[in-house]
Write an enzyme that holds these catalytic residues in place. Structure first.
Site, PDB file in Angstrom:
ATOM      1  CG  ASP A 112      -0.440   0.021   2.533  1.00 12.65           C
ATOM      2  OD1 ASP A 112       0.798  -0.035   2.671  1.00 12.65           O
ATOM      3  OD2 ASP A 112      -1.230   0.080   3.498  1.00 12.65           O
ATOM      4  CB  CYS A 151      -0.505   2.775   7.723  1.00 16.32           C
ATOM      5  SG  CYS A 151       0.660   2.548   6.377  1.00 16.32           S
TER       6      CYS A 151
END
Length: 399
Positions: free
Chosen positions: A263, A388
């Protein structure tokens, strides 16, 4: 190119480690140590679901498993309240960032903030009355990695617990984070899926139609899954997530605490369209830019689960001399964004030109969604970003 920096696993375990780098002398953070966090609920053996090829968002036949895309309807966003056990003298700054992020997302959908019971009232005051604070103990803010990965089976919600281990035994304390996935599933009555795999939610990116993007460095790694081959891991991912095709990237080993999660490298914007992180033009080549070069080669030679080629949109980082945040672990990628209902939440780093270009790319690739820019300098200095710190729950009933 600024990115996560490694917390050495060779440091003494008598000092707690955070996701932040042990090298952040610029930010004045003391060196922190690495140690294993207890795995939660892992049982060796087959998962308790049977996966077959994926189908569309609202038409998953009985028995089949599907890992949905982030842009599909969400019931809520989960987040976690950071603690001084990890953040020390940076606690107030990072809590301020997390509260601001929670309020920004709450403008589009419900937000649930997990917090240690003794910190719950502090979290409520900081986040405001519209953010629900739930007293489930956590150690740190990285909800993407610690909470279950949600899948759909026969139109119902299930959660895969990937046995969080402090990013391969690099961080301590994380015993509360290791137990958070099971606590969430119990509280919300969501059936859990067992797997022997040790991984984190930030390791996985999907188009919701059977394609999974993963870095080898973060999963095919003896610090998570010793003795397991890529083929064994891919078979388990297909089983528990219901994906048909896994596209692997080399990633980067040992240079940040996550071993280079997907990511911060490649994200889907829609089926067939991916966003690729790129260093600020003119930056000196390093292991991160070489990883992005390798990822571009893989993407250009790959097709998705529908056998369609992938369109690559490059998303350049800001000028490191113009950003407002600092620190050796500072993550300046725009790629760590979060897709909420009718919105895309992206970081704002203080380089007006780059911030503006990133926002326009998001408008172009996520048409019809509001682009919300949020300053997250304290979070980014800790080695992470908006994705995150968030975890989406699909808008599906529990099984």
């Amino acid at each position: 190119m600024t990115h996560h920096v490694l917390n050495s696993p060779c440091l003494e375990v008598t000092v707690p480690v955070s996701r932040r780098t042990a090298l952040r002398s610029v930010a004045g953070v003391a060196a922190l140590a690495a140690s294993a966090a207890a795995c939660s609920g892992a049982e060796e053996g087959p998962a308790d679901v049977t996966a077959t090829p994926s189908v569309g968002p609202s038409a998953t036949p009985a028995g089949e498993v599907r890992f949905g895309a982030e842009w599909e309807p969400q019931a809520r966003t989960f987040m976690s309240w950071p603690t001084s056990a990890i953040w020390d003298d940076q606690t107030a700054a990072v809590q301020n960032d997390i509260a601001g992020l929670a309020r920004a997302i709450r403008g589009h959908q419900p937000v649930v903030m997990f917090a240690r019971p003794e910190l719950a009232e502090d979290a409520r005051r900081a986040c405001g009355g519209e953010v629900e604070v739930v007293p489930i103990p956590v150690d740190d803010l990285w909800a993407r990695d610690t909470l279950p990965v949600f899948v759909e089976q026969a139109g119902k919600l299930r959660g895969v617990n990937f046995n969080f281990s402090g990013w391969g035994n690099k961080q301590n304390p994380h015993d509360k984070d290791a137990a958070a996935a099971a606590a969430l599933l119990e509280k919300y009555g969501i059936p859990g899926v067992r797997t022997w795999l040790v991984a984190e939610g930030g390791s996985f990116e999907t188009d919701g139609k059977g394609t999974l993007l993963v870095t080898e460095s973060s999963v095919v790694n003896d610090n998570r899954n010793p003795g397991k081959t890529r083929d064994q891991i891919e078979a388990e991912l297909k089983k528990v997530l219901g994906v048909r095709k896994v596209i692997w990237f080399e990633g980067v080993r040992g240079k940040d605490i996550t071993d280079a999660h997907i990511d911060c490298l490649v994200r889907f914007a829609s089926p067939g369209v991916v966003l690729l992180d790129r260093a600020f033009p003119g930056s000196e080549p390093d292991h991160w830019s070489r990883s992005a070069d390798q990822a571009k080669q893989v993407l250009e030679g790959s097709t998705d689960a529908q056998d369609q080629p992938l369109k690559v949109v490059e998303l350049f980082q800001p000028d490191p001399d113009k950003i407002t945040g600092r620190g050796d672990a500072f993550v300046s990628t725009y790629l760590n964004f979060y897709v909420a209902n009718k919105a895309v939440v992206i970081p704002k780093f203080g380089d007006p030109s780059a911030d503006g270009k990133a926002a326009q790319i998001m408008r172009d690739t996520f048409p019809g969604r509001e682009v919300v820019q949020v300053s997250i300098d304290a979070i980014a200095a800790g080695g992470g970003g908006i994705h995150c710190a968030t975890h989406d729950q699909p808008d599906l009933p529990p099984a």
